[in-house]
Enzyme design. Sequence first.
Site, PDB file in Angstrom:
ATOM      1  N   ASP A 189       0.867  -1.182   0.000  1.00  0.00           N
ATOM      2  CA  ASP A 189       0.000   0.000   0.000  1.00  0.00           C
ATOM      3  C   ASP A 189       0.899   1.226   0.000  1.00  0.00           C
ATOM      4  OD1 ASP A 189      -2.644   1.363   0.327  1.00  0.00           O
ATOM      5  OD2 ASP A 189      -1.688   2.047   2.179  1.00  0.00           O
ATOM      6  N   GLU A 273      -1.700  -1.435  -5.693  1.00  0.00           N
ATOM      7  CA  GLU A 273      -2.946  -0.828  -6.137  1.00  0.00           C
ATOM      8  C   GLU A 273      -2.661   0.143  -7.270  1.00  0.00           C
ATOM      9  OE1 GLU A 273      -6.826   1.464  -4.184  1.00  0.00           O
ATOM     10  OE2 GLU A 273      -4.974   1.200  -3.042  1.00  0.00           O
ATOM     11  N   CYS A 344     -13.387  -2.368  13.834  1.00  0.00           N
ATOM     12  CA  CYS A 344     -14.454  -2.928  13.012  1.00  0.00           C
ATOM     13  C   CYS A 344     -15.706  -3.101  13.879  1.00  0.00           C
ATOM     14  CB  CYS A 344     -14.021  -4.261  12.418  1.00  0.00           C
ATOM     15  SG  CYS A 344     -15.306  -5.074  11.432  1.00  0.00           S
ATOM     16  N   ASP A 354      -3.321   1.623   7.357  1.00  0.00           N
ATOM     17  CA  ASP A 354      -2.418   1.355   6.243  1.00  0.00           C
ATOM     18  C   ASP A 354      -2.105  -0.129   6.099  1.00  0.00           C
ATOM     19  OD1 ASP A 354      -2.278   4.092   5.665  1.00  0.00           O
ATOM     20  OD2 ASP A 354      -0.668   4.389   7.130  1.00  0.00           O
TER      21      ASP A 354
END
Length: 408
Positions: A189, A273, A344, A354
Amino acid sequence: MQLRYSFRVYPSAGQRIALARAFGCARVAFNDALQARETARAAGLPFIGPGELSKQLTASKKTPERAWLAEVSSVVLQQSLTDLDTAYKNYFDGLKGKRPKMGPPRFKSRKDTRQSVRFTANAGWKITTGGKLRLPKVGDVPLRWSRSLPSTPSTVTVLKDSAGRYFASFVVATEPGTLPATDSVVGVDLGLTHFAILSDGTKIDSPRFLRRAEKKLKKAQQDLSRKAKGSKNRAKARVKVACAHARTADARREFHHQLSTKLIRENQAVAVEDLAVKGFARTRVATSVHDAGWSAFTTMLEYKAVKYGRTFIRIARFEPTSQVCSQCGVKDGPKPLHVRTWTCRACGAHLDRDINAAVNVAKAAGLAVSACGARVRPGLVPAQREETGTHPKPQPATTSRQTGISVL
């Protein structure tokens, strides 16, 4: 596969004059061919092919106005016509949607600080036994070899950059090698505070080469702005600014090479990505985005994966890697950039933004990675989202065609 090896060359004063003559002749040949095609287009005539342009170039060398074109190698002039054809092909392919859109070919200026000429095999150039580069109508140019060429090069491009440095770039054909197999895979990332965050929890700080050099660059730019236009002092100041930028770019490129080689050697597969760099470049963080150099880094990863027999995967840029919990897979919705850790609401896992994104990048690429590297801290499991009534509204799907990056 084809690779490019660049080396620094140190031409003498006479050789610099000869190279400047070659740069100028190549530029004039390019502009004359472009002018001929633009004139034909304005008159409604058919598109002039490369064969006709070559005939016109040969005929122009016999005229008094263009007789000096014969002072350089004819291969240099023919390669300029080839470059023009490539520019037109890229322009037309962009209009057809085969590649990103780009503007039509433009006329080259003698004031451009970056100049180049290309010699193919039929030009008669060679590398002497003493390690010098022998160029037609230029001479034996000293060259600093930092490594050996893996095979006989097919072409060499001699270029002069904005800082006044000369380089020789060789194109060689090599067979992809194979590194020892490993079970390690990684998702990457890319960011600004940390240049790269790996799915195993490793965070690599961003060197910020441009930010660290801003003070010196500002001083050099101020000195340039105070010089009178057209003066020799202004030309010297411009070279100083270009040298400062070149040092920054060289340091950034070295960092990219070292990190990309490390990731490729240590992992069997690497996933990143597909970032919208052009979109980020229009925001307030544009300077930091350009300073990071994400596109150059991913390009290095891509061609080195091919070179060493590794797997490189680029996932879609619209994959919600920062919104999905890597533990339970529940999409928790978008979050502001200042939120670096979050819990979450489905499984109660405490996640680093990250590292969680890096794990999701690897999972989206189909790599078998463990979410244990996401610094998960178990917490209290709340009621199911259907029971609490906090289920977010579904977001409309957004699609966009991805554009690839060519590999040498």
